[in-house]
Design a protein around this motif. Structure first.
Motif, mmCIF file in Angstrom:
data_model
loop_
_atom_site.group_PDB
_atom_site.id
_atom_site.type_symbol
_atom_site.label_atom_id
_atom_site.label_comp_id
_atom_site.label_asym_id
_atom_site.label_seq_id
_atom_site.Cartn_x
_atom_site.Cartn_y
_atom_site.Cartn_z
ATOM 1 N N GLN A 175 -8.810 -52.924 23.106
ATOM 2 C CA GLN A 175 -10.071 -53.404 23.662
ATOM 3 C C GLN A 175 -10.389 -52.696 24.967
ATOM 4 O O GLN A 175 -9.492 -52.235 25.669
ATOM 5 C CB GLN A 175 -9.985 -54.912 23.932
ATOM 6 C CG GLN A 175 -9.729 -55.755 22.704
ATOM 7 C CD GLN A 175 -10.888 -55.720 21.737
ATOM 8 O OE1 GLN A 175 -12.042 -55.730 22.131
ATOM 9 N NE2 GLN A 175 -10.577 -55.684 20.454
ATOM 10 N N GLU A 176 -11.680 -52.633 25.278
ATOM 11 C CA GLU A 176 -12.093 -52.086 26.559
ATOM 12 C C GLU A 176 -11.723 -53.090 27.648
ATOM 13 O O GLU A 176 -12.014 -54.279 27.548
ATOM 14 C CB GLU A 176 -13.594 -51.833 26.593
ATOM 15 C CG GLU A 176 -14.058 -51.305 27.938
ATOM 16 C CD GLU A 176 -15.563 -51.152 28.035
ATOM 17 O OE1 GLU A 176 -15.991 -50.261 28.760
ATOM 18 O OE2 GLU A 176 -16.291 -51.935 27.385
ATOM 19 N N VAL A 177 -11.077 -52.598 28.688
ATOM 20 C CA VAL A 177 -10.702 -53.423 29.833
ATOM 21 C C VAL A 177 -11.383 -52.835 31.055
ATOM 22 O O VAL A 177 -11.337 -51.627 31.271
ATOM 23 C CB VAL A 177 -9.167 -53.424 30.032
ATOM 24 C CG1 VAL A 177 -8.795 -54.129 31.330
ATOM 25 C CG2 VAL A 177 -8.474 -54.077 28.847
ATOM 26 N N ASN A 211 -19.477 -57.549 30.245
ATOM 27 C CA ASN A 211 -18.401 -57.918 31.158
ATOM 28 C C ASN A 211 -18.874 -57.897 32.604
ATOM 29 O O ASN A 211 -18.527 -58.768 33.395
ATOM 30 C CB ASN A 211 -17.197 -56.980 30.998
ATOM 31 C CG ASN A 211 -16.403 -57.287 29.753
ATOM 32 O OD1 ASN A 211 -16.100 -58.434 29.466
ATOM 33 N ND2 ASN A 211 -16.069 -56.258 29.009
ATOM 34 N N CYS A 214 -11.665 -58.576 29.998
ATOM 35 C CA CYS A 214 -11.843 -58.151 28.613
ATOM 36 C C CYS A 214 -12.520 -59.296 27.882
ATOM 37 O O CYS A 214 -12.083 -60.453 27.985
ATOM 38 C CB CYS A 214 -10.491 -57.825 27.999
ATOM 39 S SG CYS A 214 -10.565 -57.284 26.292
ATOM 40 N N ASN A 242 -4.120 -56.182 25.574
ATOM 41 C CA ASN A 242 -5.290 -55.831 24.751
ATOM 42 C C ASN A 242 -5.386 -54.320 24.599
ATOM 43 O O ASN A 242 -6.307 -53.702 25.129
ATOM 44 C CB ASN A 242 -6.569 -56.373 25.407
ATOM 45 C CG ASN A 242 -6.602 -57.871 25.444
ATOM 46 O OD1 ASN A 242 -6.877 -58.499 24.446
ATOM 47 N ND2 ASN A 242 -6.293 -58.437 26.596
#
Length: 67
Positions: free
Chosen positions: A49-51, A4, A24, A46
């Motif tokens: 999920q990693e944000v 990211n 994300c 999300n």
């Protein structure tokens, strides 16, 4: 390097200049001036999920890495 973060460094984010962006899976999923609201909205979209949250610089910006 985080995928990211690598994407953020290369992405064309001119329309988000001066704003916070939540990213994300190498996509901007939320943006705005209030980092708490941007992150909260992104986590609602999300939750599992990693944000990551970054502020998009205005104008030219220099990023320095220590080696």
């Amino acid at each position: 390097m985080d995928n990211n973060y690598e994407w953020f460094l290369r992405a064309d984010l001119k329309k988000h200049a001066g704003k916070y962006v939540a990213i994300c899976k190498r996509k901007v999923i939320s943006s705005g001036l209030d980092p708490s609201k941007v992150y909260e909205k992104a986590k609602i979209k999300n939750p599992k999920q990693e944000v990551v949250l970054w502020k998009v610089p205005t104008g030219d910006a220099f990023i320095f890495f220590e080696l």
